[in-house]
Design an enzyme around this catalytic site. Structure first.
Site: not given
Lengths: 282, 221
Positions: A39, A55, A57, A71, A85, A167, A204, A207
């Site tokens: 994320t 985000d 995803r 999220k 996580g 991430s 990233d 994400s």
């Protein structure tokens, strides 16, 4: 004599199955993978409160499991929490603390404070020694003012003016470190959060998809779900697809005759009352 | 993301697809180069034109892929000098298989798809594993998005197994534009669900008039 297994559990992590898990691992049995959110989540403090961003995803290894998941979790009307996580862990821990906060509100008759949510989260995560893989950005506004905290899976916390986790945290933090200053206005705060999330989304691979934003101020919370949608599908075939009968080859056909079985239930009490009436009349 | 100190490979991700038609061949690959969760570049070509009638697309470890493409191009140049003509696509197919098996005990980490026109001018596609096992087929997908794309191609192209017919007749009856449309749609779908596929799609079409290149923007997240 009371056996060890009969005593009620006192809470905390139960290590009973660890030997068996290790034995299975040694034999080569793979544990099923957890779905991680891979994320980018961020939060910052501005003039009148806090802005949270995330985000949308959710990944299972290299595959996108959910293109538009949520999220930013509800904790209290004035407190929201972004989670990175393992998806199940962030969901479960935020739901649990949200319930605990509501019960506390009923008991105390007051608005929930961010430090209360923080303490409940950190003590839960610490007691599970990092096995509950939830990395959170907790933000809200209460009587003591605006607050922003990060919570790590092992139970440590930080109090910060701006924070990123997941991430994509490095990509987002590079934006914050360049452009954050104290005393941002609401519009500037939202724009900066959206820019940081976009940095995570595009740089990233864990994400992606859309930007969710949540703005919390004294007395008002605005949850801007899908605030930006910077990733539309680039191509749709105009021809379309038709799935005609016979396109998938039928290899074997088997007809099974199904018989319906009827069951008649006699209403016993009604029968007895009717019989009683008949007896009286006789 | 290195597993051991001596792990010499790296997966740079990406997906390659090829479809053979009656008198054309479409070879396509995305242009994203990644390592772990990072993108190294959004504009890296995985396609190498080996001859006028033969194009190779490879995904996997780009270090090995560069070396492999260079090796094949050099071998082709030698062939041209010795035989005074270009290599045919089936001949190149065999050469690639031999090159890969030559390194059977330290393989090229490359998942290849070779597409082009055979000696009769019909589309041909050869699909490979990392050590050189190959087969002529009507269509194929390799790379990180291959598991997402192959079932769709199986459903839409439904070419009968090359075991039932000679492999050269397992080509799709679709027209060139229809095949390119399918490839674009299939990549757009794979991009939605595979994190290693995206940025841009490079489509190469080989037919009697030569090699034509086309690009399509894909999702960049």
């Amino acid at each position: 004599m009371v056996k060890m297994t009969d005593l009620p559990t006192k809470g905390g992590f139960s290590f009973d199955l660890c030997t068996r898990n290790q034995m299975l691992l040694d034999k080569g049995v793979q544990m099923p993978p957890f779905r991680k959110t891979g994320t980018t989540i961020v939060g910052l403090v501005f003039q009148d409160g806090v802005v949270l961003g995330a985000d949308t995803r959710a990944t299972e290894g290299p595959i996108v499991a959910d293109k538009n998941c949520e999220k930013i979790h509800f904790m209290a009307p004035n407190i929201y929490c972004c989670g990175a996580g393992t998806a199940a862990d962030t969901e479960a821990v935020t739901d649990m603390v949200s319930s605990q906060l509501q019960l506390h509100r009923y008991a105390t008759g007051r608005e929930s404070r961010v430090v209360t949510a923080l303490t409940l989260l950190k003590s839960h995560l610490f007691s599970y020694q990092g096995h509950v893989s939830a990395a959170l950005v907790l933000g809200g506004v209460d009587v003591t003012g605006p607050h922003l905290h990060t919570v790590y899976p092992h139970g440590s916390t930080d109090t910060l003016p701006f924070a990123t986790m997941g991430s994509g945290s490095l990509a987002a933090m590079s934006v914050f470190e360049s452009k954050y200053r104290e005393g941002l206005t609401r519009e500037e705060g939202i724009e900066l959060v959206a820019e940081a999330i976009c940095a995570g989304i595009f740089n990233d691979l864990g994400s992606g998809s859309n930007v969710d934003v949540c703005v919390i101020t004294k007395g008002q919370t605005e949850y801007l779900r899908n605030y930006q949608l910077p990733n539309p599908r680039t191509y749709i075939s105009s021809k379309g697809y038709s799935f005609v009968k016979g396109q998938t080859a039928v290899v074997v056909t088997k007809l099974v005759h199904v018989e319906a079985i009827f069951q008649l239930r006699v209403d016993e009490w009604q029968y007895r009352i009717n019989w009683g009436l008949v007896q009286c009349l006789c | 993301m290195a597993l051991r100190g001596d792990w010499m490979y790296e997966n740079n991700g990406g997906t390659c697809v090829a479809i053979a038609g009656i008198d054309y061949c479409v070879v396509a690959a995305d242009t994203r180069l990644s390592v772990g969760y990072n993108i190294l570049t959004r504009d890296h070509s995985k396609i190498c034109s080996l001859t006028d009638k033969c194009v190779l697309a490879s995904s996997g470890f780009q270090g090995d892929i560069r070396a492999l493409h260079k090796n094949l191009a050099a071998r082709h140049l030698l062939y041209q000098h010795q035989h005074n003509k270009q290599m045919s696509c089936p001949a190149m197919g065999q050469l690639l298989s031999n090159t890969l098996y030559y390194k059977r005990f330290f393989p090229y980490y490359a998942f290849n798809v070779l597409g082009g026109l055979d000696n009769e001018g019909k589309g041909c596609v050869f699909t490979y594993d990392a050590v050189g096992s190959y087969e002529r087929v009507g269509y194929s997908a390799q790379g990180s998005g291959s598991t997402l794309i192959m079932p769709v191609l199986d459903n839409q192209l439904k070419s009968p197994s090359p075991l039932l017919l000679p492999a050269r007749d397992a080509v799709t009856p679709l027209s060139e534009t229809e095949a390119v449309d399918l490839v674009k749609d299939v990549f757009a779908s794979a991009t939605e669900r595979d994190i290693y596929t995206g940025d841009k799609l490079e489509i190469v079409v080989i037919n009697a008039s030569g090699i034509k290149r086309e690009y399509l923007e894909l999702r960049k997240d």
